[in-house]
Write a protein that holds these residues in place. Structure first.
Motif, PDB file in Angstrom:
ATOM      1  N   GLU A 293       0.221  -5.740   2.224  1.00 61.38           N
ATOM      2  CA  GLU A 293       1.275  -4.991   2.920  1.00 61.38           C
ATOM      3  C   GLU A 293       2.362  -4.546   1.923  1.00 61.38           C
ATOM      4  OE1 GLU A 293       2.981  -7.213   6.130  1.00 61.38           O
ATOM      5  OE2 GLU A 293       4.040  -5.454   6.922  1.00 61.38           O
ATOM      6  N   ARG A 294       2.765  -5.489   1.067  1.00 66.60           N
ATOM      7  CA  ARG A 294       3.790  -5.153   0.075  1.00 66.60           C
ATOM      8  C   ARG A 294       3.256  -4.110  -0.912  1.00 66.60           C
ATOM      9  NH1 ARG A 294       6.589 -11.128  -0.594  1.00 66.60           N
ATOM     10  NH2 ARG A 294       4.613 -11.867   0.211  1.00 66.60           N
ATOM     11  N   ALA A 295       2.029  -4.320  -1.405  1.00 65.14           N
ATOM     12  CA  ALA A 295       1.478  -3.399  -2.412  1.00 65.14           C
ATOM     13  C   ALA A 295       1.340  -1.986  -1.833  1.00 65.14           C
ATOM     14  CB  ALA A 295       0.139  -3.918  -2.910  1.00 65.14           C
ATOM     15  N   ALA A 296       0.898  -1.892  -0.587  1.00 67.71           N
ATOM     16  CA  ALA A 296       0.726  -0.564   0.026  1.00 67.71           C
ATOM     17  C   ALA A 296       2.079   0.133   0.153  1.00 67.71           C
ATOM     18  CB  ALA A 296       0.067  -0.710   1.394  1.00 67.71           C
ATOM     19  N   ALA A 297       3.094  -0.647   0.545  1.00 66.97           N
ATOM     20  CA  ALA A 297       4.438  -0.060   0.692  1.00 66.97           C
ATOM     21  C   ALA A 297       4.972   0.394  -0.669  1.00 66.97           C
ATOM     22  CB  ALA A 297       5.382  -1.075   1.322  1.00 66.97           C
ATOM     23  N   LEU A 298       4.762  -0.414  -1.704  1.00 63.76           N
ATOM     24  CA  LEU A 298       5.221  -0.045  -3.047  1.00 63.76           C
ATOM     25  C   LEU A 298       4.608   1.286  -3.462  1.00 63.76           C
ATOM     26  CD1 LEU A 298       4.876  -3.477  -4.961  1.00 63.76           C
ATOM     27  CD2 LEU A 298       6.993  -2.363  -4.333  1.00 63.76           C
ATOM     28  N   LYS A 299       3.300   1.365  -3.289  1.00 64.97           N
ATOM     29  CA  LYS A 299       2.584   2.582  -3.705  1.00 64.97           C
ATOM     30  C   LYS A 299       3.111   3.809  -2.965  1.00 64.97           C
ATOM     31  CE  LYS A 299      -0.651   5.105  -5.524  1.00 64.97           C
ATOM     32  NZ  LYS A 299      -0.575   5.463  -6.931  1.00 64.97           N
ATOM     33  N   LYS A 300       3.268   3.665  -1.658  1.00 63.60           N
ATOM     34  CA  LYS A 300       3.714   4.801  -0.848  1.00 63.60           C
ATOM     35  C   LYS A 300       5.127   5.265  -1.232  1.00 63.60           C
ATOM     36  CE  LYS A 300       3.129   6.088   3.909  1.00 63.60           C
ATOM     37  NZ  LYS A 300       3.295   5.665   5.273  1.00 63.60           N
ATOM     38  N   GLU A 332      -6.343 -12.581  -7.785  1.00 64.45           N
ATOM     39  CA  GLU A 332      -6.094 -12.016  -6.461  1.00 64.45           C
ATOM     40  C   GLU A 332      -4.950 -10.983  -6.548  1.00 64.45           C
ATOM     41  OE1 GLU A 332      -7.574 -12.094  -3.781  1.00 64.45           O
ATOM     42  OE2 GLU A 332      -6.126 -11.627  -2.193  1.00 64.45           O
ATOM     43  N   ALA A 333      -3.887 -11.336  -7.299  1.00 63.36           N
ATOM     44  CA  ALA A 333      -2.729 -10.420  -7.417  1.00 63.36           C
ATOM     45  C   ALA A 333      -3.160  -9.088  -8.041  1.00 63.36           C
ATOM     46  CB  ALA A 333      -1.633 -11.074  -8.253  1.00 63.36           C
ATOM     47  N   LYS A 338      -4.831  -3.310  -7.588  1.00 67.35           N
ATOM     48  CA  LYS A 338      -5.865  -2.289  -7.845  1.00 67.35           C
ATOM     49  C   LYS A 338      -6.293  -1.605  -6.562  1.00 67.35           C
ATOM     50  CE  LYS A 338      -7.819  -3.616 -12.235  1.00 67.35           C
ATOM     51  NZ  LYS A 338      -8.744  -4.469 -12.940  1.00 67.35           N
ATOM     52  N   ARG A 339      -6.568  -2.385  -5.523  1.00 65.26           N
ATOM     53  CA  ARG A 339      -7.080  -1.722  -4.317  1.00 65.26           C
ATOM     54  C   ARG A 339      -5.996  -0.900  -3.606  1.00 65.26           C
ATOM     55  NH1 ARG A 339      -8.339  -7.171  -2.652  1.00 65.26           N
ATOM     56  NH2 ARG A 339      -6.700  -7.996  -1.322  1.00 65.26           N
ATOM     57  N   ASN A 340      -4.751  -1.097  -3.995  1.00 66.34           N
ATOM     58  CA  ASN A 340      -3.682  -0.270  -3.414  1.00 66.34           C
ATOM     59  C   ASN A 340      -3.213   0.823  -4.361  1.00 66.34           C
ATOM     60  OD1 ASN A 340      -2.784  -1.364  -0.635  1.00 66.34           O
ATOM     61  ND2 ASN A 340      -3.164  -3.203  -1.852  1.00 66.34           N
ATOM     62  N   GLY A 341      -3.964   1.018  -5.438  1.00 67.54           N
ATOM     63  CA  GLY A 341      -3.675   2.142  -6.340  1.00 67.54           C
ATOM     64  C   GLY A 341      -2.534   1.898  -7.311  1.00 67.54           C
ATOM     65  N   LEU A 342      -2.191   0.637  -7.552  1.00 63.97           N
ATOM     66  CA  LEU A 342      -1.110   0.331  -8.497  1.00 63.97           C
ATOM     67  C   LEU A 342      -1.683  -0.150  -9.818  1.00 63.97           C
ATOM     68  CD1 LEU A 342       1.044  -1.775  -6.003  1.00 63.97           C
ATOM     69  CD2 LEU A 342       1.728   0.441  -6.949  1.00 63.97           C
TER      70      LEU A 342
END
Ligand code: SF4
Length: 470
Positions: A293-300, A332-333, A338-342
């Motif tokens: 959730e955090r990674a997706a928000a960061l990317k967006k 895991e981190a 990676k899977r969120n494009g970061l």
């Protein structure tokens, strides 16, 4: 006059105090700490000037000329353990010109040995202990009144007989929102570039403090063990000003544990997304404070790279350094990012007192397996005031105190020499860079993002630096 003195390019405001050239990604950050102090001084009625001499490659001559033309009442320097002696030579020269200048020193490495610094360097009037902003404000307000001045909390200064004394701790600032926005009009914003795309880059101080107590890190002693965040509204106001007034769209969110408080982080990302600002930024995280959730928000919200202090692949080493994390969790981190494009940037530390040939090999294999997009292997550099410093003193591990840096070991371990550590780092970095799959990955990324020119320049300077250190 608030300065980074012309005595070398260091991360002076940062907990690491490292030499800029020792880092894999060579980036000179704008001295936003000085710009913030400039805003404070202005609020208190002063007319401040900020000078970042090393960033402009300016010499001592320029500094002296500035002293003569600007004629400051107060000279405030960011110093480091590595540059202290040279910084003090400059202060002495400024004092020779005008004995009335009030000279103030700041810097994590010097605060812990403040009494000694005051005894060794009569040209220094006082050292600021803790968060400097409110202390400086009080100083600027009371500067003509010597009596009151030396009662300002947060100082280490001299009493009437010349003996150093501490005026008492200043409590941490409860709400960071009481601070003004940094006075970026005092900075030459165009000289600070993103190493990725060459565009102007600045730092946003989003939070302060870290709850962890890693033995090598002074973060907690600088900014406390409780994380204090600025409000989302205050950060958005600063971003807006940077974009609209200064044309800066590249940022580093500075904060020791930027992703720690999830609701705050998600609110900030939402605000950036809703603002419609097209910004490009990076941040620090910890491997236990990142999820999808955090990674997706960061990317967006425009984040492109997240940095982690993985430190080491040997769990016992992680425990000894009190990192409070599991080596396995790092995989895991990295996967989440990676899977969120970061992209990911890994920091590793080598050469803590317990390091052996076997643990160094484990560290190398761990870093290879994590396979982050960027990486730094830093040699442990004990800063005064940290637990690591005391352990090294106790075990008599210091060997080259003068030349100690992230690239050149100044301390040995219980079983390895300083020279072995320095050589290990150099060879390991070269091995990591010249993995064919790594080279291919970075080239593809650089082509896709139109940044090949910048990556090539960074790669050349890096390899040259590593070969030069043989
Ligand atoms: S997690 Fe450890 S290394 Fe990172 S800022 Fe906190 S104390 Fe320092």
């Amino acid at each position: 006059m608030l300065i980074n003195p012309p005595t070398g390019l260091y991360r002076r405001d940062d907990r690491c105090q490292s030499k800029v050239d020792d880092q894999t990604v060579r980036v000179v950050f704008a001295p936003v700490d000085l710009a913030l102090l400039g805003a404070i001084a202005r609020q208190a009625g002063a007319e401040p000037k900020v000078c970042d001499y090393p960033a402009l490659n300016q010499s001592e001559g320029v500094f002296i000329a500035d002293i003569k033309t600007f004629r400051p009442h107060i000279l405030f320097l960011n110093s480091t353990v590595h540059t202290l002696a040279k910084d003090m030579e400059l202060v002495a020269k400024a004092r020779d010109f005008d004995p009335g200048i009030l000279t103030l020193l700041h810097g994590e490495g010097v605060v812990v040995q403040a009494e000694k610094v005051l005894r060794d360097y009569p040209q220094c009037d006082a050292i600021l202990d803790g968060e400097p902003e409110l202390t400086l404000r009080e100083i600027v307000t009371t500067v003509p009144d010597e009596q009151t001045l030396w009662q300002t909390p947060g100082l280490v200064c001299r009493d009437g007989s010349g003996t150093p004394f501490r005026t008492g701790k200043r409590p941490l600032i409860e709400s960071l929102d009481i601070l003004p926005l940094p006075a970026r009009d005092l900075l030459n914003n165009k000289i600070y570039h993103s190493p990725e795309n060459g565009k102007p880059l600045t730092v946003i101080q989003a939070q302060r403090g870290c709850p962890s107590k890693c033995v090598f890190c002074p973060a907690g002693s600088m900014f406390g063990y409780v994380v204090r965040e600025r409000s989302v509204e205050s950060i958005m106001a600063e971003l807006k000003e940077c974009v609209e007034k200064y044309g800066i769209t590249n940022f580093l969110f500075h904060g020791d544990t930027f992703t720690l408080h999830k609701p705050w982080l998600l609110k900030l990302c939402d605000a950036i997304i809703n603002s419609g600002m097209k910004i490009h930024w990076g941040c620090n995280s910890r491997i236990d404070t990142i999820d999808d959730e955090r990674a997706a928000a960061l990317k967006k919200a425009g984040c492109w790279v997240v940095a982690f202090g993985f430190e080491h692949g040997n769990q016992n080493m992680l425990n000894l350094m009190r990192k409070g994390q599991r080596a396995e969790r790092a995989f895991e981190a990295v996967s989440i990012c990676k899977r969120n494009g970061l992209l990911t940037h890994g920091f590793f530390i080598a050469g803590l007192p317990w390091e052996t040939k076997r643990t160094l090999q484990q560290l190398y294999l761990y870093a290879r397996k994590l396979n982050t997009d960027f990486f730094d292997f830093n040699i442990a550099c004990p800063l005064p005031g940290t637990e690591l410093y005391n352990i090294c003193l106790q075990e008599q591990l210091f060997v080259h105190t003068d030349s100690s840096s992230y690239a050149h070991a100044g301390v040995r371990t219980l079983s390895l020499s300083a020279e072995e550590l320095t050589e290990w780092r150099r060879k390991t970095l070269l091995k990591m860079y010249f993995r064919p799959t790594y080279v291919a990955r970075i080239i593809i990324h650089a082509i896709k993002t139109g940044t090949i020119k910048h990556y090539l320049a960074a790669a050349l300077s890096r390899v040259k630096n590593l070969v030069k250190t043989t």
